[in-house]
Scaffold this active site. Structure first.
Site, short mmCIF file in Angstrom:
data_model
loop_
_atom_site.label_atom_id
_atom_site.label_comp_id
_atom_site.label_asym_id
_atom_site.label_seq_id
_atom_site.Cartn_x
_atom_site.Cartn_y
_atom_site.Cartn_z
N HIS A 319 -8.46 25.60 -16.46
CA HIS A 319 -9.44 27.23 -17.00
C HIS A 319 -9.88 27.29 -18.68
O HIS A 319 -8.65 26.81 -19.59
CB HIS A 319 -8.45 28.71 -17.24
CG HIS A 319 -8.89 28.49 -15.30
ND1 HIS A 319 -7.58 28.84 -14.51
CD2 HIS A 319 -9.16 28.05 -13.84
CE1 HIS A 319 -7.45 29.37 -13.36
NE2 HIS A 319 -8.98 28.92 -13.28
N TRP A 541 -3.16 27.39 -20.40
CA TRP A 541 -1.87 27.12 -20.14
C TRP A 541 -2.49 26.91 -18.55
O TRP A 541 -1.12 26.86 -18.28
CB TRP A 541 -1.29 28.43 -20.64
CG TRP A 541 -0.65 28.30 -22.02
CD1 TRP A 541 -1.67 28.29 -23.03
CD2 TRP A 541 0.19 28.78 -22.69
NE1 TRP A 541 -1.21 28.89 -24.38
CE2 TRP A 541 0.48 28.77 -23.45
CE3 TRP A 541 1.29 28.89 -22.05
CZ2 TRP A 541 0.94 29.26 -24.34
CZ3 TRP A 541 2.56 29.30 -22.61
CH2 TRP A 541 2.76 29.65 -23.93
N HIS A 542 -3.02 26.62 -17.70
CA HIS A 542 -3.05 26.71 -16.78
C HIS A 542 -3.69 24.87 -16.24
O HIS A 542 -4.13 24.77 -15.08
CB HIS A 542 -4.35 26.97 -16.28
CG HIS A 542 -4.35 28.79 -16.17
ND1 HIS A 542 -5.58 29.96 -15.92
CD2 HIS A 542 -3.36 29.80 -17.04
CE1 HIS A 542 -4.64 31.42 -16.42
NE2 HIS A 542 -3.44 30.68 -16.84
N SER A 543 -2.63 24.66 -16.99
CA SER A 543 -3.01 22.24 -16.33
C SER A 543 -2.57 22.81 -15.03
O SER A 543 -1.05 22.80 -14.55
CB SER A 543 -2.97 21.60 -17.45
OG SER A 543 -2.77 22.04 -19.03
#
Length: 610
Positions: A319, A541-543
């Site tokens: 994101h 941090w939404h890998s």
């Protein structure tokens, strides 16, 4: 492999999904011998992991609980490099994340099943697993029975409103509801079907103890698993094969956790199964070091190809987030003193937390937000860059929001440029970016050599249009909040042309009226705003996505049973298997992948009770 330690199942990675799946299987069959190998160190009872408001400490440059993955310079970001932290400790992201309780929409998981061809992964199948993990402490299902539809009340991880509700969050809710009536108040913003909605956000925090609700403290450290071995500070080099069957892994001491340690390789054998659970950054690299991936990538580093699987390391997604900072009134309740580590104030907050689990130490500052889907009129504001994405992705999926906008009761940014006062930030991020990136190894064996990481941010102009709209909407909410005293002028806001009506600053004594007109932006202002987005956008941090669960011919890496294509005895079970994005932080989804993996493996082993 004579003399190698023998197990039934080996998990390469001790993060959110890996620890959960391993624990479920260890509990289901005490005869199973399970090994979990984690590169980072233990987190048991450490304040940085148990006290929720400490999460910002994991972003310090000296942090050893994350790996700072540095992206390649990107022209779309005006030459900048995105730096994406990934969990590097037992529990992975669950031990260091912002503790936000957010869940994807039903259509997100339905896409996994219908669009990407994965039977058993739609919302109807995953909802029981979403519920299985959580102990929802927000609302009473006896009073509000509809909560039973999407929430669980007997799982190990508690969801609550935490130990405080800062007045910054209240200011945000009041301003958002007053500013735009399209922001519909909802009792349950994470009920998975809401469109445009605004409400308080829950957190993964125990309402009684004030402790973070992570995986290791609730699935590993509190269990008497005599059949589960967890090795911390160990790096998995590659999977060991006999022919095309995975029979174990090779690992060494981790050079980050143990810089001067012996690097003699150790083999661990797996009689039944090897599971890669090293996350979006780890699992794809283990596959490539094991000879599974695109021929060109492997040839360049001297790895002999075992399976031609060009989807490995592709389809990287995240994101795109920006936190715009604002000056807060002296009466505002913020986490700034914690983030600045002001000892006297932190000591007081810790004492309260230890006494009753309350106060700002049992809080994350992210207490209120809006899931925003544009109205027909607002679509015009997004402009022609967004038309194709709207028609193809959103128009026929009415539950999908385009943006998340929320308050954060603190300054998020370089502390050296911010004076010691109170701030709040408004974070906004694109729920479904169009752009894709990639991640590939650049060394066959050296742990110290970083991968070729291409985040891919803002490659598509639709993502720029979304961020432009997000800034404008976020700023309008902020300037109506009763905590507002102006923009914090600097890198957190665009530099508009001289004389622009949209210019930021100077400091004010308070907010504008709730019915004040919106700021009008000229074409030149929009150009400045787009440049700002390219300079300011960051990871959320939404890998996910580097080992996508899709058809092999469409770039997939694993099938619906999580089996890696072309080999036997090897699965991937972590957030890297997500084929497309979810309108949420990734914790809930990672937990659900862990639960689903446990069910799949248990069924294959003939275990009952799942």
């Amino acid at each position: 492999m004579a003399g190698a330690a023998e197990y039934d199942i080996i998990f390469a990675g001790g993060g959110t999904a890996g620890c959960l799946t391993a624990s479920r299987l260890a509990s289901a069959d005490p005869s199973l011998k399970i090994l979990v190998i984690e590169g980072g160190m233990h987190t048991k009872d450490l304040p940085a992991h148990t006290q929720p408001a400490r999460y910002f400490s994991h972003l310090a440059p000296t942090s050893t609980t994350v790996t700072f993955n540095v992206g390649a310079p990107a022209p779309e970001l005006e030459g900048r490099q995105i730096v994406t932290p990934s969990g590097r400790c037992v529990g992975g992201g669950s031990s260091i994340n912002f503790t936000m309780y957010t869940r994807g929409q039903c259509s997100d998981y339905d896409d996994w099943e219908r669009v990407h061809g994965n039977p058993g992964w739609g919302s109807a199948d995953l909802l029981p697993l979403l519920k299985k993990t959580e102990n929802y402490q927000i609302g009473d299902p006896k009073i509000d029975p509809k909560l039973n539809r999407t929430h669980g009340f007997s799982g190990p991880l508690k969801v609550s409103y935490g130990g405080a509700f800062p007045n910054v969050a209240k200011g945000f809710l009041d301003a958002a509801k007053g500013y735009d009536k399209a922001y519909e108040p909802t009792d349950d913003i994470n009920g998975m079907l809401e469109e445009t909605s605004v409400n308080k956000y829950g957190v993964w925090i125990d309402p009684e103890t004030g402790k973070r609700q992570d995986v290791p403290h609730h699935f590993i450290y509190n269990k008497d698993h005599n059949n589960l071995t967890l090795l911390a500070g160990k790096h998995v080099n590659h999977v060991v094969f006999e022919g095309t069957r995975a029979v174990g892994v090779e690992y060494t001491n981790d050079v980050i956790s143990h810089p001067d340690s012996d690097q003699t390789p150790i083999i661990a054998k797996a009689a039944k199964l090897v599971v890669l659970s090293a996350g979006t950054f780890g699992s794809s690299q283990i596959l490539e070091r094991s000879g599974i991936g695109a021929k060109k990538v492997l040839e360049e580093v001297g790895v002999k190809q075992l399976v031609d699987l060009p989807g490995v390391g592709e389809n990287y997604q995240d994101h795109n987030v920006i936190f715009a900072p604002f000056l807060a009134s002296p009466e505002s309740e913020t986490l700034d003193s914690i983030f600045r580590n002001e000892k006297d104030e932190v000591d007081k907050l810790v004492a309260q937390w230890e006494k009753d689990g309350k106060g700002l130490m049992a809080n994350n500052g992210l207490d209120a937000g809006v899931k925003l889907r544009p109205t027909t009129e607002q679509l015009k504001e997004l402009g022609p860059q967004f038309e194709k994405q709207w028609a193809e992705y959103f128009a026929n999926a009415p539950d999908k929001p385009v943006l998340y906008i929320g308050s954060l009761s603190a300054y998020v940014g370089d502390p050296s440029i911010a004076s010691a006062r109170k701030y709040f930030s408004i974070g906004y991020y694109t729920q479904y970016p169009v752009s894709r990136g990639s991640l590939h190894i650049t060394s066959a064996s050296d742990q110290r050599v970083p991968p070729d990481y291409q985040p891919g941010f803002l490659r598509d102009e639709a993502d720029i249009a979304t961020l432009r709209w997000g800034y404008k909407k976020s700023r309008e909410i902020a300037r109506r909040m009763n905590n507002y005293q102006g923009e914090f002028v600097g890198p957190g806001h665009p530099t508009f042309p001289t004389g622009s009506a949209a210019a930021c600053g100077p400091e004010t004594s308070g907010p504008v009226a709730i019915d004040a007109p919106d700021i009008v932006y000229s074409d030149e202002d929009d150009a400045a705003l787009d440049s700002f987005s390219r300079q300011a956008v960051q990871t959320a941090w939404h890998s996910l996505g580097t080992c996508s669960m899709m058809k092999r011919e469409k770039g997939g890496v694993v099938d619906a049973q999580l089996n890696v294509y072309g080999v036997e005895g090897l699965k991937v079970a972590d957030i890297s298997i997500a084929p497309s994005n979810v309108a949420a932080n990734t914790y809930s989804t990672a937990l659900t992948i862990g639960e689903k993996a446990a069910v799949i493996i248990a069924n294959e082993l003939g275990l009952e009770g799942f």
